[in-house]
Design an enzyme around this catalytic site. Structure first.
Site, PDB file in Angstrom:
ATOM      1  N   THR A  17       0.822  -1.212   0.000  1.00  0.00           N
ATOM      2  CA  THR A  17       0.000   0.000   0.000  1.00  0.00           C
ATOM      3  C   THR A  17       0.849   1.253   0.000  1.00  0.00           C
ATOM      4  O   THR A  17       0.466   2.271  -0.582  1.00  0.00           O
ATOM      5  CB  THR A  17      -0.940   0.002   1.219  1.00  0.00           C
ATOM      6  N   TYR A  31      -7.808   1.208  -4.155  1.00  0.00           N
ATOM      7  CA  TYR A  31      -6.494   1.492  -4.742  1.00  0.00           C
ATOM      8  C   TYR A  31      -5.864   0.199  -5.236  1.00  0.00           C
ATOM      9  O   TYR A  31      -6.333  -0.907  -4.940  1.00  0.00           O
ATOM     10  CB  TYR A  31      -5.570   2.156  -3.710  1.00  0.00           C
ATOM     11  N   SER A  62       1.146  -7.307  -0.873  1.00  0.00           N
ATOM     12  CA  SER A  62       1.763  -8.306   0.012  1.00  0.00           C
ATOM     13  C   SER A  62       0.874  -9.513   0.275  1.00  0.00           C
ATOM     14  O   SER A  62       1.355 -10.534   0.763  1.00  0.00           O
ATOM     15  CB  SER A  62       2.215  -7.682   1.334  1.00  0.00           C
ATOM     16  N   THR A  95       1.112  -4.427   4.495  1.00  0.00           N
ATOM     17  CA  THR A  95       0.838  -4.829   5.883  1.00  0.00           C
ATOM     18  C   THR A  95       0.282  -6.245   6.010  1.00  0.00           C
ATOM     19  O   THR A  95       0.398  -6.861   7.056  1.00  0.00           O
ATOM     20  CB  THR A  95      -0.161  -3.861   6.541  1.00  0.00           C
ATOM     21  N   ASP A  96      -0.327  -6.783   4.936  1.00  0.00           N
ATOM     22  CA  ASP A  96      -1.070  -8.030   5.080  1.00  0.00           C
ATOM     23  C   ASP A  96      -0.213  -9.205   5.534  1.00  0.00           C
ATOM     24  O   ASP A  96      -0.627  -9.988   6.403  1.00  0.00           O
ATOM     25  CB  ASP A  96      -1.776  -8.384   3.767  1.00  0.00           C
ATOM     26  N   LYS A 166      -0.382  -8.247  12.986  1.00  0.00           N
ATOM     27  CA  LYS A 166      -1.405  -7.333  12.475  1.00  0.00           C
ATOM     28  C   LYS A 166      -2.722  -7.693  13.139  1.00  0.00           C
ATOM     29  O   LYS A 166      -3.250  -8.787  12.950  1.00  0.00           O
ATOM     30  CB  LYS A 166      -1.536  -7.427  10.949  1.00  0.00           C
ATOM     31  N   GLU A 273       0.699 -31.219  30.911  1.00  0.00           N
ATOM     32  CA  GLU A 273       0.974 -32.652  31.027  1.00  0.00           C
ATOM     33  C   GLU A 273       0.146 -33.474  30.053  1.00  0.00           C
ATOM     34  O   GLU A 273       0.520 -34.594  29.701  1.00  0.00           O
ATOM     35  CB  GLU A 273       0.700 -33.118  32.464  1.00  0.00           C
TER      36      GLU A 273
END
Length: 301
Positions: A17, A31, A62, A95-96, A166, A273
């Site tokens: 972005t 966008y 990303s 950011t993803d 995130k 345990e």
């Protein structure tokens, strides 16, 4: 008398972005990521007394992060970190999947020089884009004496690369830090050379525990296209529906490696345990998947 050497900082761009453009700047929520070249991102960003070098490693959203881009990024960060005249590296990223890339780089490189990953929640042509400020802060951070290792710099905050998550889908500061996260000691970490040279990446699938989790997906994949690893995001302290646990135990018997995480945002998994499957401690499920991937890569040689 020798002149004082100018500090060098390298900026490696991968898209996201921060490099995105909206078709209508008045509607920045719509966008296309990864449109602005790194040279253009750096225009107008103050960097007094510092020589900036830049490379366009990738130009992607990303969400589409791939092993090939990770390998290229790892190779370039390693290359520049070894240069005596380079003080630090800044990476621009979406950011993803940023938390996965940050964990990956920290786990494999464990750099002593600072590597700051930065980002944006608004595209580059939004009137109030947060990208330039985040980029400036990242450039400042890698010059701080206290900076080392991989960090995420966003919205005026710095998060450790192996402990960032995130946790919000659209606010300006979408990241939070987890406390005390470490790479599980039972998992091997490959060398940079092993990762860069890897041609056949292991397959590690991620599955969630939930009400009615019957393990059918695990059994189907194990029977027809068996992954080498499974990460299961368990409920609470990594707990699993008994049918899902049985399916994962069968997959483990057939050679797959299984790692439990928690689907909770904080706290991770603590040993009990009653444990029958290993866990990833404080790692999130996506971090645990990266850790298991790296472990399997290390086992290939």
């Amino acid at each position: 008398m020798n002149a004082k050497k100018t500090k060098k900082i390298v900026v490696l761009a991968t898209g996201g972005t921060i490099a995105g453009l909206a078709s209508d700047a008045a509607k920045p929520q719509t966008y296309t990521a990864g449109q602005v070249a790194v040279a253009d991102l750096l225009q107008g960003v103050a960097h007094d007394g510092v020589e900036l070098l830049s490379e366009q490693v990738a130009q992607i959203d990303s969400k589409d992060m791939s092993f090939a881009v990770w390998q290229s990024l790892l190779a370039r960060v390693s290359h520049y970190s070894e240069q005596d005249d380079v003080q630090g590296v800044v990476i621009t990223h979406g950011t993803d999947t940023l938390e996965e890339t940050a964990y990956f780089l920290q786990a494999v490189l464990q750099p002593t020089k600072p590597v700051a990953i930065t980002c944006a929640m608004l595209p580059a042509n939004a009137p109030d884009s947060d990208g330039p400020g985040n980029l400036k802060n990242a450039l400042t951070w890698v010059q701080e004496p206290a900076a080392s290792g991989v960090s995420v710099v966003c919205a005026g905050q710095v998060h450790a690369g192996n402990a960032v998550q995130k946790s919000h889908s659209h606010q300006r500061n979408p990241f939070t830090s987890q406390a005390g996260v470490m790479h599980p000691a039972v998992l091997r970490v490959p060398s940079v050379a092993q990762v860069v040279a890897c041609q056949h990446w292991p397959r590690v699938e991620l599955v969630f525990n939930h009400a009615g989790a019957d393990g059918r997906l695990v059994r189907a994949l194990t029977a027809h296209d068996a992954p080498q690893g499974w990460v299961v995001a368990g409920t609470g302290n990594g707990t699993l529906h008994h049918d899902l646990e049985a399916a994962l135990l069968d997959a483990q018997k057939q050679g797959a490696q299984v790692l439990r995480a928690s689907r909770c945002a904080q706290g991770g998994v603590q040993s009990s345990e009653a444990d029958v499957l290993p866990h990833a401690g404080g790692l999130t499920a996506v971090q645990a998947r990266v850790a298991l991937l790296m472990h399997l890569v290390a086992q290939q040689t």
